[in-house]
Design a protein around this motif. Structure first.
Motif, short mmCIF file in Angstrom:
data_model
loop_
_atom_site.label_atom_id
_atom_site.label_comp_id
_atom_site.label_asym_id
_atom_site.label_seq_id
_atom_site.Cartn_x
_atom_site.Cartn_y
_atom_site.Cartn_z
N GLY A 84 6.88 -8.93 -8.62
CA GLY A 84 5.95 -7.93 -9.15
C GLY A 84 5.43 -7.03 -8.04
N MET A 85 5.93 -5.80 -7.99
CA MET A 85 5.43 -4.82 -7.01
C MET A 85 4.18 -4.17 -7.57
SD MET A 85 7.43 -5.01 -4.41
CE MET A 85 6.65 -3.64 -3.55
N ILE A 86 3.13 -4.11 -6.75
CA ILE A 86 1.85 -3.57 -7.21
C ILE A 86 1.08 -3.05 -6.00
CG2 ILE A 86 0.56 -5.76 -7.04
CD1 ILE A 86 -0.64 -4.99 -9.85
N GLN A 87 0.26 -2.04 -6.21
CA GLN A 87 -0.50 -1.47 -5.12
C GLN A 87 -1.89 -2.09 -5.01
OE1 GLN A 87 0.21 2.87 -3.79
NE2 GLN A 87 -0.28 3.01 -5.95
N PRO A 88 -2.35 -2.37 -3.79
CA PRO A 88 -3.78 -2.66 -3.61
C PRO A 88 -4.56 -1.36 -3.79
CG PRO A 88 -2.46 -3.31 -1.69
CD PRO A 88 -1.61 -2.43 -2.53
N ARG A 89 -5.75 -1.49 -4.29
CA ARG A 89 -6.61 -0.31 -4.39
C ARG A 89 -7.06 0.08 -2.98
NH1 ARG A 89 -8.30 1.06 -9.47
NH2 ARG A 89 -7.85 -0.46 -11.12
N ARG A 90 -6.97 1.36 -2.67
CA ARG A 90 -7.27 1.80 -1.31
C ARG A 90 -8.71 1.51 -0.93
NH1 ARG A 90 -5.20 4.89 2.62
NH2 ARG A 90 -3.32 5.33 1.43
N ASP A 91 -9.66 1.68 -1.86
CA ASP A 91 -11.06 1.43 -1.52
C ASP A 91 -11.25 -0.04 -1.14
OD1 ASP A 91 -10.59 0.52 -4.07
OD2 ASP A 91 -12.37 1.42 -4.96
N ALA A 92 -10.50 -0.93 -1.81
CA ALA A 92 -10.61 -2.35 -1.47
C ALA A 92 -9.99 -2.64 -0.11
CB ALA A 92 -9.92 -3.20 -2.54
N MET A 93 -8.89 -1.92 0.22
CA MET A 93 -8.24 -2.14 1.51
C MET A 93 -9.14 -1.69 2.65
SD MET A 93 -5.17 -3.40 1.03
CE MET A 93 -4.23 -2.97 2.49
N ASP A 94 -10.00 -0.71 2.40
CA ASP A 94 -10.82 -0.14 3.46
C ASP A 94 -12.17 -0.83 3.60
OD1 ASP A 94 -8.86 1.66 4.00
OD2 ASP A 94 -9.69 3.25 2.73
N GLU A 95 -12.49 -1.74 2.70
CA GLU A 95 -13.78 -2.39 2.78
C GLU A 95 -13.86 -3.33 3.97
OE1 GLU A 95 -14.37 -4.34 -0.90
OE2 GLU A 95 -14.87 -2.52 -2.01
N ARG B 140 0.82 -1.20 0.00
CA ARG B 140 0.00 0.00 0.00
C ARG B 140 0.86 1.26 0.00
NH1 ARG B 140 -5.15 0.55 4.02
NH2 ARG B 140 -5.89 2.61 3.40
N ASP B 141 0.46 2.24 -0.81
CA ASP B 141 1.09 3.56 -0.88
C ASP B 141 2.56 3.50 -1.26
OD1 ASP B 141 -1.35 4.65 -0.12
OD2 ASP B 141 -0.83 4.77 1.99
N THR B 142 2.95 2.47 -2.00
CA THR B 142 4.34 2.31 -2.43
C THR B 142 4.36 1.90 -3.89
OG1 THR B 142 5.03 1.62 -0.21
CG2 THR B 142 6.51 1.09 -2.02
N VAL B 143 5.19 2.58 -4.68
CA VAL B 143 5.39 2.17 -6.07
C VAL B 143 6.88 2.00 -6.31
CG1 VAL B 143 3.29 3.19 -7.01
CG2 VAL B 143 5.39 4.57 -6.90
N LEU B 144 7.19 1.11 -7.23
CA LEU B 144 8.55 0.93 -7.72
C LEU B 144 8.56 1.41 -9.16
CD1 LEU B 144 11.45 -0.24 -7.50
CD2 LEU B 144 10.50 -2.44 -8.26
N LEU B 145 9.51 2.29 -9.48
CA LEU B 145 9.64 2.82 -10.83
C LEU B 145 10.83 2.17 -11.53
CD1 LEU B 145 9.08 6.62 -10.12
CD2 LEU B 145 7.44 5.01 -11.09
N PRO B 146 10.78 2.05 -12.86
CA PRO B 146 11.93 1.52 -13.59
C PRO B 146 13.19 2.32 -13.26
CG PRO B 146 10.02 1.64 -15.02
CD PRO B 146 9.63 2.33 -13.75
N ARG B 147 14.29 1.60 -13.04
CA ARG B 147 15.61 2.13 -12.71
C ARG B 147 15.70 2.69 -11.29
NH1 ARG B 147 15.10 3.10 -18.15
NH2 ARG B 147 14.26 5.20 -17.99
N ALA B 148 14.67 2.51 -10.48
CA ALA B 148 14.71 2.93 -9.08
C ALA B 148 15.07 1.76 -8.19
CB ALA B 148 13.36 3.50 -8.66
N LYS B 149 15.59 2.06 -7.01
CA LYS B 149 15.91 1.04 -6.01
C LYS B 149 14.92 1.16 -4.85
CE LYS B 149 20.82 0.50 -7.03
NZ LYS B 149 22.20 0.52 -6.49
N LEU B 150 14.45 0.01 -4.38
CA LEU B 150 13.47 -0.02 -3.30
C LEU B 150 13.92 -1.03 -2.24
CD1 LEU B 150 10.65 0.81 -2.18
CD2 LEU B 150 9.71 -1.13 -3.45
#
Length: 224
Positions: free
Chosen positions: A50-61, A16-26
């Motif tokens: 595969g880094m991916i975000q959950p949708r916030r509305d789904a996390m809050d349900e 949640r609230d985290t993205v990985l961008l190409p050429r970035a380090k995480l």
């Protein structure tokens, strides 16, 4: 790495609230058993996650039924494949890993759970440019730094300005979207920007909006 090197299916790390961008380090702290399994399986294969975000509305349900297991949260359509470039195993069996962003992907369909973590079929063909040499972005850098200073001041954030000002343009446009605490939807918009120039325009807009003085009597934070 080429698109041909990317497996058609990846293990997913929804964060949640985290993205990985190409050429970035995480850097990641891996302690849940399912994600320990994900890292171990990745290391035994392509080293990709595969880094991916959950949708916030789904996390809050809340389905209101405590007797039933909570449904898996829905995910955004676009994520980024990260390659494990370093890994340290701690004495308690947890891991500290660093991912290098390689290429964005579109989630086609999930294929179920494996050792507790989610897997999915992916397609990265729309993002082949992520694997080529970076472009030279054209944007108003002084305006962006000014907006960033205003944004940090309004929210009481500290920053190493000497380091930020010495970054080249590409590094700046990779780093700021990852470290600025924007909401999930705004981080997703930065991830999905078609080019560095598109990302620069989106980032400038977000910094301008977030750095403005609130109206009299308004709160800095929306109600939860």
């Amino acid at each position: 790495m080429t698109l041909a090197d990317l497996p058609p299916e990846l293990g997913l790390f929804p964060l949640r609230d985290t993205v990985l961008l190409p050429r970035a380090k995480l850097p990641l702290n891996i302690f849940e058993p399912r994600y320990i399994a994900l890292v171990e399986d990745a290391m035994a294969g392509s080293r990709l996650i595969g880094m991916i975000q959950p949708r916030r509305d789904a996390m809050d349900e809340d389905d209101g039924d405590e007797m039933q297991p909570a449904p898996l949260p829905a995910l955004y359509d676009i994520g980024c494949a990260g390659r494990i470039t370093s890994m340290t195993e701690r004495s308690d069996g947890t891991y500290a890993v660093t991912l290098l962003g390689m290429v964005r992907f579109r989630l086609l369909r999930e294929t179920g759970l494996h050792r507790g973590y989610r897997r999915a079929r992916i397609d990265a063909s729309s993002f082949a440019s992520d694997l080529t040499d970076g472009e030279d972005p054209f944007y108003d850098r002084p305006r962006m730094i000014t907006a960033l200073r205003r944004y940090c001041r309004r929210r009481g954030f500290g920053a190493r300005w000497s380091v930020i000002e010495q970054m080249d343009d590409e590094a700046l446009l990779i780093t700021l979207p990852m470290i600025c605490p924007f909401p999930a939807a705004e981080k997703q918009a930065l991830l999905e920007s078609g080019s560095l120039n598109d990302r620069a325009r989106t980032l400038q807009t977000l910094l301008d909006l977030a750095g403005h003085e609130p109206e009299e009597g308004a709160s800095d934070h929306p109600p939860s």
